[in-house]
Design an enzyme around this catalytic site. Sequence first.
Site, PDB file in Angstrom:
ATOM      1  N   ASP A  40       4.537  -9.704  -1.810  1.00  0.00           N
ATOM      2  CA  ASP A  40       4.647  -9.563   0.093  1.00  0.00           C
ATOM      3  C   ASP A  40       3.227 -10.649   0.359  1.00  0.00           C
ATOM      4  OD1 ASP A  40       4.792  -5.443  -1.549  1.00  0.00           O
ATOM      5  OD2 ASP A  40       5.874  -7.954  -0.576  1.00  0.00           O
ATOM      6  N   LYS A  62       5.685  -8.872   4.653  1.00  0.00           N
ATOM      7  CA  LYS A  62       6.694  -7.456   6.190  1.00  0.00           C
ATOM      8  C   LYS A  62       5.248  -6.377   6.723  1.00  0.00           C
ATOM      9  CE  LYS A  62       8.284  -4.634   2.747  1.00  0.00           C
ATOM     10  NZ  LYS A  62       8.566  -2.912   2.368  1.00  0.00           N
ATOM     11  N   MET A 177      -3.624   2.559   4.884  1.00  0.00           N
ATOM     12  CA  MET A 177      -2.873   2.612   6.809  1.00  0.00           C
ATOM     13  C   MET A 177      -3.343   3.471   7.858  1.00  0.00           C
ATOM     14  SD  MET A 177       0.991   1.485   5.049  1.00  0.00           S
ATOM     15  CE  MET A 177       1.048   2.862   3.605  1.00  0.00           C
TER      16      MET A 177
END
Length: 268
Positions: A40, A62, A177
């Site tokens: 990632d 991503k 996040m």
Amino acid sequence: MTRLSKLGFVWLVGAGPGDPELLTLKARRLIETADALVHDALSPVEVLAWARPGAELLDVGKRCGRACRPQSEINALLVRLARAGRRVVRLKGGDPLVFGRGGEELAALAAAGVPCEVVPGVTAAVAAAAAAQVPLTERGLSQAVLLATGHEAPDLPGRVTRWADYAKLDATLCIYMGRRRAAKISAELQAGGLPADTPVLLVAAAATAEQQILPATLGTMAAVAEAAAPSAPLLIIVGEVARSPGEAGPRPAGKPVARAAALALSPA
Ligand code: SAH
């Protein structure tokens, strides 16, 4: 002609928060011996250098704003590599099963009959707490920890995060996040009953050379989030544990805690 039917193996490996010394010994051994490494954007680059010569390195990063590879394609890639007999390390930032969609990958591998194993990693909440030197639990202050996502998946419109309910848990909240929705989260936690002066710590890029520790309160956390390096991953810790030991009231917003200066990663 004999057909080779040897099935490979997939390890879902936690790469930790960024510091290559925070991977497990098992993770390192698997990375060094894998035929293919599927990684990632948050996988530390130093760690990729451990791959043996000739190993295939596949970036399926991503991160928002960059090209996104759909999860279904990543799942299919893992199955394809294993069916080709490869020993595959699927490297994921932090822990593979904390907000990493590791569960979906496990399900796809199980459905395809591919053998796999999970190697845990240091998740961002734990790394952020260590960086800021605050406990996530503490006798008399916080008996529970909640790992919550600040990102609401657009494809799951019914699954709204219930911040006002979380406010009533009397727990330390670790928000992943959460940068873009910090204002909304702060407002909803306050609507749920948490006072505006509840201590908050924002930890950007924990366990990396870019680490920043920004103290705030629930009332100021959105403004302080703006001050964090925009490209750094950000973890928000909300709760009494986020208060400095011995501190009587909330810290002024946006001023790095004194101890942060001494916490730069120790030189290699
Ligand atoms: N599986 C990962 C989480 C992936 S979700 C884990 O267990 O840590 C990505 C989010 O994790 C980022 O948006 C940020 O909120 C958090 N994160 C990941 N690495 C971080 C770091 N080094 N410092 C602070 N937050 C981090």
